[in-house]
Write an enzyme that holds these catalytic residues in place. Structure first.
Site, PDB file in Angstrom:
ATOM      1  N   HIS A 153       0.855  -1.184   0.000  1.00  0.00           N
ATOM      2  CA  HIS A 153       0.000   0.000   0.000  1.00  0.00           C
ATOM      3  C   HIS A 153       0.895   1.239   0.000  1.00  0.00           C
ATOM      4  O   HIS A 153       1.991   1.212   0.581  1.00  0.00           O
ATOM      5  CB  HIS A 153      -0.912  -0.003   1.231  1.00  0.00           C
ATOM      6  CG  HIS A 153      -1.935   1.081   1.154  1.00  0.00           C
ATOM      7  ND1 HIS A 153      -1.668   2.358   1.567  1.00  0.00           N
ATOM      8  CD2 HIS A 153      -3.195   1.080   0.658  1.00  0.00           C
ATOM      9  CE1 HIS A 153      -2.755   3.106   1.345  1.00  0.00           C
ATOM     10  NE2 HIS A 153      -3.689   2.351   0.799  1.00  0.00           N
ATOM     11  N   GLU A 207      -3.772   2.732  -7.214  1.00  0.00           N
ATOM     12  CA  GLU A 207      -4.195   3.831  -6.352  1.00  0.00           C
ATOM     13  C   GLU A 207      -3.248   5.012  -6.560  1.00  0.00           C
ATOM     14  O   GLU A 207      -2.144   5.030  -5.981  1.00  0.00           O
ATOM     15  CB  GLU A 207      -4.147   3.408  -4.882  1.00  0.00           C
ATOM     16  CG  GLU A 207      -5.015   2.217  -4.560  1.00  0.00           C
ATOM     17  CD  GLU A 207      -5.331   2.131  -3.060  1.00  0.00           C
ATOM     18  OE1 GLU A 207      -6.510   2.185  -2.718  1.00  0.00           O
ATOM     19  OE2 GLU A 207      -4.390   2.029  -2.252  1.00  0.00           O
TER      20      GLU A 207
HETATM   21  P1  13P Z   1      -9.578   6.560   0.462  1.00  0.00           P
HETATM   22  O1  13P Z   1     -10.677   5.745  -0.200  1.00  0.00           O
HETATM   23  O2  13P Z   1      -9.927   6.992   1.844  1.00  0.00           O
HETATM   24  O3  13P Z   1      -9.102   7.654  -0.433  1.00  0.00           O
HETATM   25  O4  13P Z   1      -8.329   5.556   0.641  1.00  0.00           O
HETATM   26  C1  13P Z   1      -7.907   4.824  -0.437  1.00  0.00           C
HETATM   27  C2  13P Z   1      -6.947   3.779   0.024  1.00  0.00           C
HETATM   28  O5  13P Z   1      -5.853   4.071   0.452  1.00  0.00           O
HETATM   29  C3  13P Z   1      -7.398   2.381  -0.019  1.00  0.00           C
HETATM   30  O6  13P Z   1      -6.333   1.517   0.131  1.00  0.00           O
END
Ligand code: 13P
Length: 255
Positions: free
Chosen positions: A93, A169
């Site tokens: 992550h 992400e």
């Molecule tokens: P948010 O949905 O709060 O932006 O976080 C995304 C995230 O880091 C999921 O792993």
């Protein structure tokens, strides 16, 4: 069928976890895969509640050690996760990369041990704002994926396809309320999909970063988006239910 995974980060108490599962006892995943990823100390409660409610929402760890056991203070091993009934783990992550020194290589090692032991791995990738502004998106993603592909090469295609999932992400969209535009998501997922194909893998790719019930319907209809990894909006039972509904309900045609 899509994947909905909630990353609970460093939130919730045992009591919160219990009431989340109690509130969602009647949830119907309708063929989709639903998960939540709580902090280590909440995994046991989450696994127990998940089992009690028929395993409709599976439990993921937020990380896993690259060894089965050893002198690795602060880590949690696959052996310990399996014992609890955990189905898989997030790996790499952006918060692990940013605050805890996770590298592309160490992340690939974590993925390896997870695949070896039958865990589902949600491997996170994504560029930060500076990298995007400098036009380095493609180079960054390639560098994040190359060590992973090397590790995945040692497994059968079937194992990799079944157990390994990518979560794109963009770091600038995490927890900021700024979602990438649908065009940006489409272009990024297309690029990642092509990289995977070139390496011989056909992987599901989730999108993450300020996903909420208000935008997931549109995001999940973008080609090459196979679901979402959601932070803040996955914490409350009602919101989680609404997120799942975005995957199951056909999109209304624009008026
Ligand atoms: P948010 O949905 O709060 O932006 O976080 C995304 C995230 O880091 C999921 O792993």
């Amino acid at each position: 069928m899509a994947i909905l995974a909630g990353n609970w980060k460093l939130y919730k108490t045992r009591k919160d976890v219990e009431s989340f599962f109690d509130s969602l006892a009647d949830i119907d995943p309708a063929g989709h895969e639903c998960y939540v990823a709580p902090s280590p100390s909440l995994l046991e409660t989450a696994c127990r509640k998940s089992q009690e409610k028929g395993n409709k929402i599976g439990i993921l760890s937020q990380n896993l050690a690259y060894k089965l056991e050893g002198a690795l203070t602060g880590e949690t091993s696959v052996k310990q996760l399996l014992e609890l009934g955990v189905k898989g783990s997030l790996v790499a992550h952006s918060e692990r990369r940013q605050f805890f020194g996770e590298t592309n290589e160490s992340a690939a090692e974590r993925c390896k041990i997870g695949l070896e032991h039958g865990l589902k791995i949600l491997f996170c990738i994504g560029e930060n704002l500076e990298e995007r502004k400098q036009g380095r998106f493609e180079k960054v993603i390639e560098a994040q994926l190359n060590p992973l592909f090397k590790v995945a090469d040692a497994f059968s295609k079937e194992t990799v396809q079944k157990q390994l999932v990518l979560a794109y992400e963009p770091v600038w969209a995490i927890g900021t309320g700024v979602t990438a535009t649908n065009e940006e998501i489409a272009a990024s997922h297309d690029f990642i999909y092509k990289l995977c194909s070139k390496a011989g893998f056909d992987l599901s790719i989730l999108y993450g970063g300020s996903v909420k019930p208000e935008n997931l319907g549109a995001i999940s209809s973008i080609p090459r988006v196979n679901g979402a990894l959601v932070g803040g909006a996955s914490l409350e039972a009602k919101s989680y239910r609404d997120l799942l509904a975005c995957l199951t309900r056909p999109l209304r045609s624009p008026t």
